[in-house]
Every structure is written in structure tokens, then in C-alpha cells.
Design a protein around this motif. Structure first.
Motif, mmCIF file in Angstrom:
data_model
loop_
_atom_site.group_PDB
_atom_site.id
_atom_site.type_symbol
_atom_site.label_atom_id
_atom_site.label_comp_id
_atom_site.label_asym_id
_atom_site.label_seq_id
_atom_site.Cartn_x
_atom_site.Cartn_y
_atom_site.Cartn_z
ATOM 1 N N ARG A 78 0.776 -1.262 -0.005
ATOM 2 C CA ARG A 78 -0.095 0.014 -0.022
ATOM 3 C C ARG A 78 0.830 1.216 -0.011
ATOM 4 O O ARG A 78 0.315 2.482 -0.202
ATOM 5 C CB ARG A 78 -0.942 -0.151 1.339
ATOM 6 C CG ARG A 78 -1.946 -1.057 1.190
ATOM 7 C CD ARG A 78 -2.812 -0.985 2.293
ATOM 8 N NE ARG A 78 -3.286 -2.197 2.410
ATOM 9 C CZ ARG A 78 -4.947 -2.225 2.143
ATOM 10 N NH1 ARG A 78 -5.547 -1.013 2.026
ATOM 11 N NH2 ARG A 78 -5.611 -3.425 2.198
ATOM 12 N N HIS A 79 2.161 1.081 -0.181
ATOM 13 C CA HIS A 79 3.046 2.264 0.056
ATOM 14 C C HIS A 79 2.879 3.019 -1.162
ATOM 15 O O HIS A 79 2.962 2.368 -2.314
ATOM 16 C CB HIS A 79 4.475 1.752 0.372
ATOM 17 C CG HIS A 79 5.118 2.824 0.762
ATOM 18 N ND1 HIS A 79 5.939 3.851 -0.228
ATOM 19 C CD2 HIS A 79 5.666 3.545 1.789
ATOM 20 C CE1 HIS A 79 6.747 4.636 0.534
ATOM 21 N NE2 HIS A 79 6.502 4.521 1.726
ATOM 22 N N PRO A 80 3.142 4.360 -1.251
ATOM 23 C CA PRO A 80 2.938 5.305 -2.395
ATOM 24 C C PRO A 80 4.025 4.828 -3.386
ATOM 25 O O PRO A 80 3.686 4.933 -4.503
ATOM 26 C CB PRO A 80 2.924 6.769 -1.805
ATOM 27 C CG PRO A 80 2.773 6.715 -0.403
ATOM 28 C CD PRO A 80 3.099 5.147 -0.045
ATOM 29 N N LEU A 81 5.121 4.633 -3.090
ATOM 30 C CA LEU A 81 6.428 4.221 -3.972
ATOM 31 C C LEU A 81 6.010 2.870 -4.647
ATOM 32 O O LEU A 81 6.179 2.686 -5.790
ATOM 33 C CB LEU A 81 7.629 4.001 -3.277
ATOM 34 C CG LEU A 81 8.388 5.476 -2.611
ATOM 35 C CD1 LEU A 81 9.478 4.927 -1.765
ATOM 36 C CD2 LEU A 81 8.554 6.183 -3.812
ATOM 37 N N VAL A 82 5.362 1.891 -3.975
ATOM 38 C CA VAL A 82 4.699 0.828 -4.587
ATOM 39 C C VAL A 82 3.907 0.935 -5.430
ATOM 40 O O VAL A 82 3.749 0.241 -6.764
ATOM 41 C CB VAL A 82 4.642 -0.337 -3.622
ATOM 42 C CG1 VAL A 82 4.174 -1.686 -3.979
ATOM 43 C CG2 VAL A 82 5.526 -0.717 -2.509
ATOM 44 N N LYS A 83 2.798 1.984 -5.126
ATOM 45 C CA LYS A 83 1.685 2.233 -6.022
ATOM 46 C C LYS A 83 2.330 2.755 -7.333
ATOM 47 O O LYS A 83 1.926 2.440 -8.431
ATOM 48 C CB LYS A 83 0.646 3.171 -5.386
ATOM 49 C CG LYS A 83 0.100 2.509 -4.166
ATOM 50 C CD LYS A 83 -0.839 1.379 -4.634
ATOM 51 C CE LYS A 83 -1.724 0.956 -3.670
ATOM 52 N NZ LYS A 83 -2.341 -0.498 -4.036
ATOM 53 N N ARG A 84 3.034 3.730 -7.166
ATOM 54 C CA ARG A 84 3.825 4.457 -8.431
ATOM 55 C C ARG A 84 4.456 3.269 -9.087
ATOM 56 O O ARG A 84 4.553 3.517 -10.531
ATOM 57 C CB ARG A 84 4.749 5.500 -7.740
ATOM 58 C CG ARG A 84 5.190 6.509 -9.030
ATOM 59 C CD ARG A 84 6.028 7.522 -8.564
ATOM 60 N NE ARG A 84 5.526 8.346 -7.670
ATOM 61 C CZ ARG A 84 6.135 8.849 -6.577
ATOM 62 N NH1 ARG A 84 7.316 8.744 -6.281
ATOM 63 N NH2 ARG A 84 5.579 9.391 -5.390
ATOM 64 N N ALA A 85 5.127 2.499 -8.465
ATOM 65 C CA ALA A 85 6.012 1.413 -9.394
ATOM 66 C C ALA A 85 4.973 0.612 -10.255
ATOM 67 O O ALA A 85 5.163 0.205 -11.225
ATOM 68 C CB ALA A 85 6.661 0.536 -8.524
ATOM 69 N N GLU A 86 3.952 0.141 -9.542
ATOM 70 C CA GLU A 86 2.554 -0.642 -10.201
ATOM 71 C C GLU A 86 2.106 0.339 -11.407
ATOM 72 O O GLU A 86 1.793 -0.192 -12.414
ATOM 73 C CB GLU A 86 1.453 -0.999 -9.127
ATOM 74 C CG GLU A 86 2.356 -1.941 -7.920
ATOM 75 C CD GLU A 86 1.043 -2.378 -7.312
ATOM 76 O OE1 GLU A 86 0.178 -1.448 -6.855
ATOM 77 O OE2 GLU A 86 1.216 -3.252 -6.396
ATOM 78 N N GLU A 87 1.975 1.670 -11.221
ATOM 79 C CA GLU A 87 1.512 2.432 -12.419
ATOM 80 C C GLU A 87 2.722 2.456 -13.491
ATOM 81 O O GLU A 87 1.995 2.219 -14.642
ATOM 82 C CB GLU A 87 1.217 3.685 -11.678
ATOM 83 C CG GLU A 87 -0.134 3.856 -10.823
ATOM 84 C CD GLU A 87 -0.009 5.272 -10.211
ATOM 85 O OE1 GLU A 87 0.701 6.169 -10.573
ATOM 86 O OE2 GLU A 87 -0.979 5.488 -9.507
ATOM 87 N N GLU A 88 3.781 2.653 -12.870
ATOM 88 C CA GLU A 88 4.783 2.485 -14.143
ATOM 89 C C GLU A 88 4.866 1.115 -14.877
ATOM 90 O O GLU A 88 4.938 1.128 -16.003
ATOM 91 C CB GLU A 88 6.052 2.600 -13.510
ATOM 92 C CG GLU A 88 7.473 2.749 -14.569
ATOM 93 C CD GLU A 88 8.704 2.787 -13.731
ATOM 94 O OE1 GLU A 88 9.823 3.003 -14.537
ATOM 95 O OE2 GLU A 88 8.768 2.893 -12.674
ATOM 96 N N ILE A 89 4.628 0.022 -14.237
ATOM 97 C CA ILE A 89 4.417 -1.412 -14.816
ATOM 98 C C ILE A 89 3.255 -1.339 -15.651
ATOM 99 O O ILE A 89 3.232 -2.165 -16.842
ATOM 100 C CB ILE A 89 4.404 -2.376 -13.720
ATOM 101 C CG1 ILE A 89 5.950 -2.567 -12.950
ATOM 102 C CG2 ILE A 89 4.074 -3.791 -14.204
ATOM 103 C CD1 ILE A 89 5.768 -3.476 -11.679
ATOM 104 N N ALA A 90 2.033 -0.676 -15.369
ATOM 105 C CA ALA A 90 1.008 -1.006 -16.228
ATOM 106 C C ALA A 90 1.260 0.027 -17.478
ATOM 107 O O ALA A 90 0.850 -0.707 -18.449
ATOM 108 C CB ALA A 90 -0.328 -0.193 -15.396
#
Length: 194
Positions: A78-90
Motif C-alpha cells: 500500500r505504500h505510495p512508492l509501490v503504487k507508483r511502481a505498479e502504475e509504471e508497470i501498467a
């Protein structure tokens, strides 16, 4: 005429070579296209996997996924850096899918162009062979006409020679007198004797 025949022959030879290369290209592309068509996933088809654009997108996607894994170990999902990494992956996954689609479309365009090129060269070759056959037929007809003309000339010379021999034989048989003397046309009218 001989020059035209030689020219047509060289065109036929060139087109035959070009058509052989075009067929080989088409067959290679056809094999690649068949592998793409038969692949369960277009992105796993060998020709697509070998595409440089697809490889670059996949490499970036792999790096982004590794980065996400590191962040997950450190922060949690749930961390914002993890969320940003998931957006980058998408985003990178969408770009990779787009690269696959471009690659597939590129292979299709290249394959269809190879088909058209082969068909065009095939038509040109048929036409060039037809022109060559016409030139050879014309050359053959001309050779026959020249031969016939030579035969007629030989016959004319023989006839003239035979005529000359016959004249000589007649002169020899009658001595030095002439058989027929040509009458001269008088310059003034001749009277009937009155």
C-alpha cells in the motif's frame, strides 16, 4: 534485331534472378507470419520476440517489476512508492503490448509487400518471355526471308548464266551472223512508192 533479342534475354535473366530472390524472401516472411499466426500469444511468437522494439519494452518492464519487488520487500503493497511502481508497470505493459502489435502489423505489411512484389515480378517475367519469344520468332522469320531471298538470287544468277550460255551456243552454231537484228525506227515517214 539481334540486339533486341539479346536485350530481352538479359531482361528475362534479370527478372528470373529477382523473382527467385523475391520468392525466397516471401517464403521466409511467410514462415515468420505462420509462426505468429499459430502462436497462442502473439507476444511469444519467435519473430515478435526477436523484434528489437519488443525486446527493449520487455527489458524496461522487467526492470520495473524488479524495482517493484524490492519496494514490496521494503515497504509493503500500500505504500505510495509501490503504487507508483505498479502504475509504471501498467504503463510499460501497455507500451510492450503496443510494441507487440506494431511488430505483428509490421510483419504483416512486410509479408504482404513480399507477396505483391513476387506477383509483380512474375507478371513482368511472363511479359518479358513473351517479348523474347516474339523477337526470336521475328528473327527466325527474318532469317527465313533472307535465306529465301538468297535462294532466289542464286536462282536468278543461274538463269542468267544459263541464258548467256544458250546465247553463246546459238552464236557458235550460226557462225558470226546475228539471228535477229533489231529494226531501226526511221526519223521521217517513208512513203509507199508513189
Amino acid at each position: 534485331l539481334e540486339f533486341r533479342r539479346v536485350l530481352f534475354r538479359s531482361v528475362v535473366d534479370r527478372l528470373t534472378r529477382e523473382l527467385a530472390m523475391a520468392r525466397q524472401t516471401r517464403q521466409t516472411l511467410e514462415g515468420a507470419w505462420d509462426r505468429i499466426e499459430r502462436a497462442a500469444s502473439k507476444s511469444d511468437a519467435t519473430p515478435v520476440v526477436a523484434d528489437l522494439g519488443v525486446q527493449q519494452q520487455r527489458a524496461q518492464l522487467l526492470i520495473a517489476e524488479q524495482n517493484r519487488q524490492r519496494l514490496l520487500l521494503k515497504y509493503g503493497d500500500r505504500h505510495p512508492l509501490v503504487k507508483r511502481a505498479e502504475e509504471e508497470i501498467a504503463t510499460l505493459q501497455a507500451a510492450a503490448n503496443s510494441a507487440v502489435q506494431r511488430s505483428v502489423a509490421g510483419f504483416r505489411v512486410e509479408y504482404e509487400a513480399a507477396l505483391r512484389s513476387e506477383a509483380s515480378l512474375d507478371r513482368e517475367l511472363v511479359e518479358a518471355r513473351r517479348d523474347l519469344a516474339a523477337a526470336e520468332t521475328t528473327q527466325s522469320a527474318l532469317a527465313m526471308a533472307v535465306s529465301r531471298l538468297d535462294t532466289e538470287r542464286e536462282l536468278e544468277v543461274r538463269m542468267q548464266t544459263d541464258e548467256q550460255r544458250l546465247r553463246e551456243a546459238v552464236v557458235a552454231a550460226t557462225g558470226s551472223s546475228r539471228i535477229v537484228e533489231r529494226a531501226a525506227v526511221p526519223a521521217t515517214p517513208v512513203g509507199t512508192g508513189t
